[in-house]
Design a protein around this motif. Sequence first.
Motif, short mmCIF file in Angstrom:
data_model
loop_
_atom_site.label_atom_id
_atom_site.label_comp_id
_atom_site.label_asym_id
_atom_site.label_seq_id
_atom_site.Cartn_x
_atom_site.Cartn_y
_atom_site.Cartn_z
N GLU A 111 49.17 36.70 56.47
CA GLU A 111 48.77 36.86 57.89
C GLU A 111 49.86 37.32 58.87
O GLU A 111 49.72 38.26 59.71
N LEU A 112 50.99 36.66 58.58
CA LEU A 112 52.18 36.87 59.68
C LEU A 112 52.62 38.43 59.34
O LEU A 112 52.93 38.98 60.34
N LEU A 113 52.71 38.75 58.08
CA LEU A 113 53.36 40.14 57.87
C LEU A 113 52.26 41.02 58.50
O LEU A 113 52.53 42.13 58.99
N GLN A 114 50.85 40.69 58.39
CA GLN A 114 49.94 41.95 59.08
C GLN A 114 50.02 41.90 60.49
O GLN A 114 50.26 43.05 61.19
N ALA A 115 50.28 40.66 61.15
CA ALA A 115 50.49 40.73 62.50
C ALA A 115 51.61 41.13 62.79
O ALA A 115 51.81 42.11 64.09
N THR A 119 51.73 44.28 65.47
CA THR A 119 52.59 44.43 66.64
C THR A 119 53.44 45.46 66.84
O THR A 119 53.70 46.13 67.81
N ARG A 120 53.91 45.93 65.72
CA ARG A 120 54.88 47.04 65.60
C ARG A 120 54.24 48.30 66.06
O ARG A 120 54.64 49.23 67.00
N ALA A 121 52.96 48.48 65.45
CA ALA A 121 52.15 49.72 65.98
C ALA A 121 51.83 49.51 67.43
O ALA A 121 51.83 50.52 67.81
N VAL A 122 51.46 48.48 67.79
CA VAL A 122 51.14 48.46 69.26
C VAL A 122 52.24 48.72 70.04
O VAL A 122 52.30 49.25 70.93
N ASN A 123 53.44 48.25 69.85
CA ASN A 123 54.65 48.35 70.43
C ASN A 123 54.89 49.95 70.45
O ASN A 123 55.36 50.63 71.52
N ALA A 124 54.72 50.46 69.36
CA ALA A 124 54.97 52.05 69.26
C ALA A 124 53.96 52.65 70.22
O ALA A 124 54.56 53.82 70.77
N TRP A 125 52.69 52.48 70.16
CA TRP A 125 51.85 52.82 71.01
C TRP A 125 52.22 52.80 72.28
O TRP A 125 52.02 53.79 73.26
N ALA A 126 52.69 51.59 72.78
CA ALA A 126 52.92 51.45 74.21
C ALA A 126 54.05 52.16 74.55
O ALA A 126 54.01 52.74 75.64
N ALA A 164 41.40 51.75 68.45
CA ALA A 164 42.25 50.42 68.60
C ALA A 164 41.13 49.45 68.66
O ALA A 164 41.19 48.40 68.04
N ASP A 165 40.24 49.58 69.57
CA ASP A 165 39.06 48.64 69.57
C ASP A 165 38.42 48.33 68.48
O ASP A 165 38.19 47.06 68.00
N ARG A 166 37.82 49.35 67.68
CA ARG A 166 37.39 49.36 66.53
C ARG A 166 38.20 48.62 65.35
O ARG A 166 37.54 47.83 64.69
N ALA A 167 39.33 49.27 65.22
CA ALA A 167 40.09 48.48 64.12
C ALA A 167 40.33 46.88 64.45
O ALA A 167 40.33 46.03 63.67
N ALA A 168 40.55 46.47 65.90
CA ALA A 168 40.60 45.03 65.83
C ALA A 168 39.37 44.36 65.89
O ALA A 168 39.38 43.33 65.29
N ARG A 169 38.14 45.01 66.00
CA ARG A 169 36.99 44.43 65.65
C ARG A 169 36.79 44.22 64.14
O ARG A 169 36.32 43.01 63.68
N THR A 170 36.97 45.02 63.28
CA THR A 170 36.82 45.35 61.76
C THR A 170 37.90 44.06 61.34
O THR A 170 37.64 43.45 60.36
N ARG A 171 39.20 43.72 62.18
CA ARG A 171 40.19 42.90 61.41
C ARG A 171 39.56 41.50 61.72
O ARG A 171 39.61 40.62 61.10
N ASP A 172 38.68 41.42 63.10
CA ASP A 172 38.31 40.05 63.37
C ASP A 172 37.27 39.69 62.44
O ASP A 172 37.04 38.37 62.20
N PHE A 173 36.52 40.62 61.81
CA PHE A 173 35.39 40.27 60.94
C PHE A 173 35.98 39.98 59.53
O PHE A 173 35.28 39.23 58.78
N LEU A 174 36.87 40.49 59.23
CA LEU A 174 37.53 40.10 57.97
C LEU A 174 38.18 38.59 58.03
O LEU A 174 38.19 37.97 57.11
#
Length: 174
Positions: A111-115, A119-126, A164-174
Amino acid sequence: MCVALLTYADLGARLDISREAARSLARRRRLPRSRSEGGKALVRVDFSALRYTPRPRKGRRADPIGASLARIEAVKTEFFKAEIARLEDVAAAYRAVFERERERADRLAVELLQATAETRAVNAWAAQLEDEMAALRSGRRPGGSIAGHAARRLGHLAAFIVQADRAARTRDFL
């Protein structure tokens, strides 16, 4: 009537008893005794009148201290065996807890590796968004007007936010 003069050792050998037992028998039966020229005691025995059957020898009684020490050692042995069994059970329980915690730590590491990756992807996007915002503010876009480019970029940003919202929702359901 068979009368013989015998030493205690000879009498013991004839009756199959020890020399001391033969001496004791001669005293109890009050057999006539005399001394030989060598100084040894002689006993006059009439074997026809002597009816003697030796008693069976009693086994020596066990040393009570030795027997009690043996019992103590047996009790100690049983106690130590029970203690070993108890400690093996405790070790097995600790082993099960260890295995459960190791699996939990492995799950948390994944889970830490996924987070971290998210985080890296979000930082790159930001960072990308900040670059685009800076470009929009400066108004330097090659090949088009600032308004047209801003509108196109706004559409891309909206699509990216929905994705990104869809990806977050699918991750929450897993």
